[in-house]
Each structure stands twice: as C-alpha cells, then as structure tokens.
Design a protein around this motif. Sequence first.
Motif, PDB file in Angstrom:
ATOM      1  N   LYS A 197       0.872  -1.171   0.000  1.00 32.74           N
ATOM      2  CA  LYS A 197       0.000   0.000   0.000  1.00 32.74           C
ATOM      3  C   LYS A 197       0.910   1.222   0.000  1.00 32.74           C
ATOM      4  O   LYS A 197       1.795   1.338   0.849  1.00 32.74           O
ATOM      5  CB  LYS A 197      -0.894  -0.008   1.229  1.00 32.74           C
ATOM      6  CG  LYS A 197      -1.958   1.062   1.209  1.00 32.74           C
ATOM      7  CD  LYS A 197      -2.836   0.998   2.444  1.00 32.74           C
ATOM      8  CE  LYS A 197      -3.781  -0.182   2.348  1.00 32.74           C
ATOM      9  NZ  LYS A 197      -4.818  -0.131   3.406  1.00 32.74           N
ATOM     10  N   VAL A 198       0.705   2.109  -0.972  1.00 26.18           N
ATOM     11  CA  VAL A 198       1.546   3.287  -1.147  1.00 26.18           C
ATOM     12  C   VAL A 198       0.737   4.525  -0.769  1.00 26.18           C
ATOM     13  O   VAL A 198      -0.290   4.808  -1.390  1.00 26.18           O
ATOM     14  CB  VAL A 198       2.028   3.406  -2.610  1.00 26.18           C
ATOM     15  CG1 VAL A 198       2.942   4.607  -2.775  1.00 26.18           C
ATOM     16  CG2 VAL A 198       2.725   2.128  -3.060  1.00 26.18           C
ATOM     17  N   HIS A 199       1.191   5.239   0.249  1.00 21.36           N
ATOM     18  CA  HIS A 199       0.518   6.458   0.691  1.00 21.36           C
ATOM     19  C   HIS A 199       1.170   7.656   0.007  1.00 21.36           C
ATOM     20  O   HIS A 199       2.394   7.823   0.081  1.00 21.36           O
ATOM     21  CB  HIS A 199       0.624   6.605   2.211  1.00 21.36           C
ATOM     22  CG  HIS A 199      -0.112   5.538   2.944  1.00 21.36           C
ATOM     23  ND1 HIS A 199      -1.387   5.717   3.411  1.00 21.36           N
ATOM     24  CD2 HIS A 199       0.240   4.269   3.271  1.00 21.36           C
ATOM     25  CE1 HIS A 199      -1.785   4.599   4.012  1.00 21.36           C
ATOM     26  NE2 HIS A 199      -0.812   3.715   3.933  1.00 21.36           N
ATOM     27  N   LEU A 200       0.339   8.474  -0.635  1.00 18.89           N
ATOM     28  CA  LEU A 200       0.819   9.619  -1.403  1.00 18.89           C
ATOM     29  C   LEU A 200       0.351  10.921  -0.782  1.00 18.89           C
ATOM     30  O   LEU A 200      -0.794  11.030  -0.341  1.00 18.89           O
ATOM     31  CB  LEU A 200       0.294   9.553  -2.835  1.00 18.89           C
ATOM     32  CG  LEU A 200       0.557   8.264  -3.604  1.00 18.89           C
ATOM     33  CD1 LEU A 200      -0.203   8.258  -4.905  1.00 18.89           C
ATOM     34  CD2 LEU A 200       2.028   8.106  -3.843  1.00 18.89           C
ATOM     35  N   ALA A 201       1.218  11.927  -0.810  1.00 20.65           N
ATOM     36  CA  ALA A 201       0.864  13.247  -0.306  1.00 20.65           C
ATOM     37  C   ALA A 201       0.341  14.144  -1.422  1.00 20.65           C
ATOM     38  O   ALA A 201      -0.346  15.118  -1.158  1.00 20.65           O
ATOM     39  CB  ALA A 201       2.068  13.901   0.355  1.00 20.65           C
ATOM     40  N   ARG A 202       0.676  13.790  -2.657  1.00 17.39           N
ATOM     41  CA  ARG A 202       0.242  14.646  -3.775  1.00 17.39           C
ATOM     42  C   ARG A 202       0.065  13.808  -5.035  1.00 17.39           C
ATOM     43  O   ARG A 202       0.780  12.810  -5.242  1.00 17.39           O
ATOM     44  CB  ARG A 202       1.212  15.781  -3.990  1.00 17.39           C
ATOM     45  CG  ARG A 202       2.646  15.347  -4.145  1.00 17.39           C
ATOM     46  CD  ARG A 202       3.548  16.553  -4.201  1.00 17.39           C
ATOM     47  NE  ARG A 202       4.706  16.252  -4.996  1.00 17.39           N
ATOM     48  CZ  ARG A 202       5.936  16.443  -4.598  1.00 17.39           C
ATOM     49  NH1 ARG A 202       6.176  16.941  -3.425  1.00 17.39           N
ATOM     50  NH2 ARG A 202       6.941  16.149  -5.386  1.00 17.39           N
ATOM     51  N   PRO A 203      -0.871  14.211  -5.892  1.00 20.51           N
ATOM     52  CA  PRO A 203      -1.203  13.404  -7.068  1.00 20.51           C
ATOM     53  C   PRO A 203      -0.141  13.388  -8.165  1.00 20.51           C
ATOM     54  O   PRO A 203      -0.135  12.480  -8.992  1.00 20.51           O
ATOM     55  CB  PRO A 203      -2.503  14.026  -7.583  1.00 20.51           C
ATOM     56  CG  PRO A 203      -2.547  15.396  -7.020  1.00 20.51           C
ATOM     57  CD  PRO A 203      -1.764  15.355  -5.734  1.00 20.51           C
ATOM     58  N   ASP A 204       0.767  14.344  -8.175  1.00 19.21           N
ATOM     59  CA  ASP A 204       1.774  14.357  -9.243  1.00 19.21           C
ATOM     60  C   ASP A 204       2.776  13.208  -9.126  1.00 19.21           C
ATOM     61  O   ASP A 204       3.573  12.979 -10.030  1.00 19.21           O
ATOM     62  CB  ASP A 204       2.485  15.705  -9.326  1.00 19.21           C
ATOM     63  CG  ASP A 204       3.232  16.081  -8.053  1.00 19.21           C
ATOM     64  OD1 ASP A 204       2.946  15.495  -6.999  1.00 19.21           O
ATOM     65  OD2 ASP A 204       4.088  16.976  -8.125  1.00 19.21           O
ATOM     66  N   ALA A 205       2.732  12.453  -8.040  1.00 17.63           N
ATOM     67  CA  ALA A 205       3.594  11.280  -7.891  1.00 17.63           C
ATOM     68  C   ALA A 205       3.093  10.093  -8.712  1.00 17.63           C
ATOM     69  O   ALA A 205       3.831   9.129  -8.932  1.00 17.63           O
ATOM     70  CB  ALA A 205       3.670  10.885  -6.417  1.00 17.63           C
ATOM     71  N   LEU A 206       1.868  10.151  -9.186  1.00 14.55           N
ATOM     72  CA  LEU A 206       1.268   9.018  -9.885  1.00 14.55           C
ATOM     73  C   LEU A 206       2.012   8.623 -11.164  1.00 14.55           C
ATOM     74  O   LEU A 206       2.153   7.444 -11.447  1.00 14.55           O
ATOM     75  CB  LEU A 206      -0.204   9.297 -10.201  1.00 14.55           C
ATOM     76  CG  LEU A 206      -1.112   9.389  -8.980  1.00 14.55           C
ATOM     77  CD1 LEU A 206      -2.502   9.850  -9.389  1.00 14.55           C
ATOM     78  CD2 LEU A 206      -1.174   8.062  -8.255  1.00 14.55           C
ATOM     79  N   ASP A 207       2.494   9.584 -11.934  1.00 11.93           N
ATOM     80  CA  ASP A 207       3.195   9.264 -13.187  1.00 11.93           C
ATOM     81  C   ASP A 207       4.468   8.458 -12.931  1.00 11.93           C
ATOM     82  O   ASP A 207       4.744   7.481 -13.620  1.00 11.93           O
ATOM     83  CB  ASP A 207       3.530  10.534 -13.971  1.00 11.93           C
ATOM     84  CG  ASP A 207       2.313  11.152 -14.629  1.00 11.93           C
ATOM     85  OD1 ASP A 207       1.347  10.414 -14.924  1.00 11.93           O
ATOM     86  OD2 ASP A 207       2.328  12.378 -14.845  1.00 11.93           O
ATOM     87  N   ALA A 208       5.238   8.849 -11.931  1.00 17.60           N
ATOM     88  CA  ALA A 208       6.471   8.119 -11.609  1.00 17.60           C
ATOM     89  C   ALA A 208       6.154   6.724 -11.075  1.00 17.60           C
ATOM     90  O   ALA A 208       6.862   5.762 -11.385  1.00 17.60           O
ATOM     91  CB  ALA A 208       7.302   8.904 -10.608  1.00 17.60           C
ATOM     92  N   ILE A 209       5.104   6.609 -10.289  1.00 15.44           N
ATOM     93  CA  ILE A 209       4.712   5.291  -9.778  1.00 15.44           C
ATOM     94  C   ILE A 209       4.247   4.406 -10.926  1.00 15.44           C
ATOM     95  O   ILE A 209       4.567   3.220 -10.977  1.00 15.44           O
ATOM     96  CB  ILE A 209       3.638   5.430  -8.688  1.00 15.44           C
ATOM     97  CG1 ILE A 209       4.269   6.061  -7.459  1.00 15.44           C
ATOM     98  CG2 ILE A 209       3.013   4.081  -8.358  1.00 15.44           C
ATOM     99  CD1 ILE A 209       3.297   6.411  -6.373  1.00 15.44           C
ATOM    100  N   LYS A 210       3.535   4.984 -11.863  1.00 16.66           N
ATOM    101  CA  LYS A 210       3.079   4.224 -13.031  1.00 16.66           C
ATOM    102  C   LYS A 210       4.267   3.637 -13.788  1.00 16.66           C
ATOM    103  O   LYS A 210       4.253   2.471 -14.172  1.00 16.66           O
ATOM    104  CB  LYS A 210       2.255   5.123 -13.958  1.00 16.66           C
ATOM    105  CG  LYS A 210       1.782   4.431 -15.201  1.00 16.66           C
ATOM    106  CD  LYS A 210       1.028   5.371 -16.105  1.00 16.66           C
ATOM    107  CE  LYS A 210       0.658   4.668 -17.392  1.00 16.66           C
ATOM    108  NZ  LYS A 210       0.080   5.571 -18.363  1.00 16.66           N
ATOM    109  N   ARG A 211       5.312   4.420 -13.963  1.00 15.13           N
ATOM    110  CA  ARG A 211       6.502   3.928 -14.667  1.00 15.13           C
ATOM    111  C   ARG A 211       7.157   2.771 -13.900  1.00 15.13           C
ATOM    112  O   ARG A 211       7.592   1.795 -14.503  1.00 15.13           O
ATOM    113  CB  ARG A 211       7.497   5.061 -14.897  1.00 15.13           C
ATOM    114  CG  ARG A 211       7.054   6.032 -15.978  1.00 15.13           C
ATOM    115  CD  ARG A 211       8.160   7.007 -16.356  1.00 15.13           C
ATOM    116  NE  ARG A 211       8.534   7.904 -15.269  1.00 15.13           N
ATOM    117  CZ  ARG A 211       7.913   9.039 -14.976  1.00 15.13           C
ATOM    118  NH1 ARG A 211       6.870   9.416 -15.683  1.00 15.13           N
ATOM    119  NH2 ARG A 211       8.331   9.801 -13.990  1.00 15.13           N
TER     120      ARG A 211
END
Length: 71
Positions: free
Chosen positions: A3-17
């Motif tokens: 489970k990955v907790h994110l503080a901001r949505p702009d991290a999604l692209d890097a996680i997708k990669r």
Amino acid sequence: GLKVHLARPDALDAIKRAVETARQGRGRLSLVLDIGDAQAVEIALPGRYSISAEMRAAIDAVPGVVELQDI
C-alpha cells in the motif's frame, strides 16, 4: 502486497513507470491519496505484481510518497 501512501497526485506518473516494469506476481498494489480534511481515497490497481526490493526502492524514491505499507 504493498500500500503506497501519497501526499500529492503528481507522484502518480512516476509510480506508473515503476509499476509498468514490474513482473507479474502474487502481490496486490494499492495507492492511497490524501484529499484533505482527514479524507483519503484508496485505489487498488488491477492485476498482481511481484513486489521486489527494486520496485519498493523505486516507488519509495518518488517525491510525494509518504509511506509504504505491507499488506
């Protein structure tokens, strides 16, 4: 799983990669995004993944990732 907790949505692209390069496995992967006022949204990604040390390190290094939690 992870489970990955994110503080901001702009991290999604890097996680997708990082996830795109992961092999299939038995682990589930969920993303939890804080949306303010003590509220969060949790999204379970489809499929199953091999949660390797390399994948964990790549996700943990993404700016905006607050916490990794084993599930």
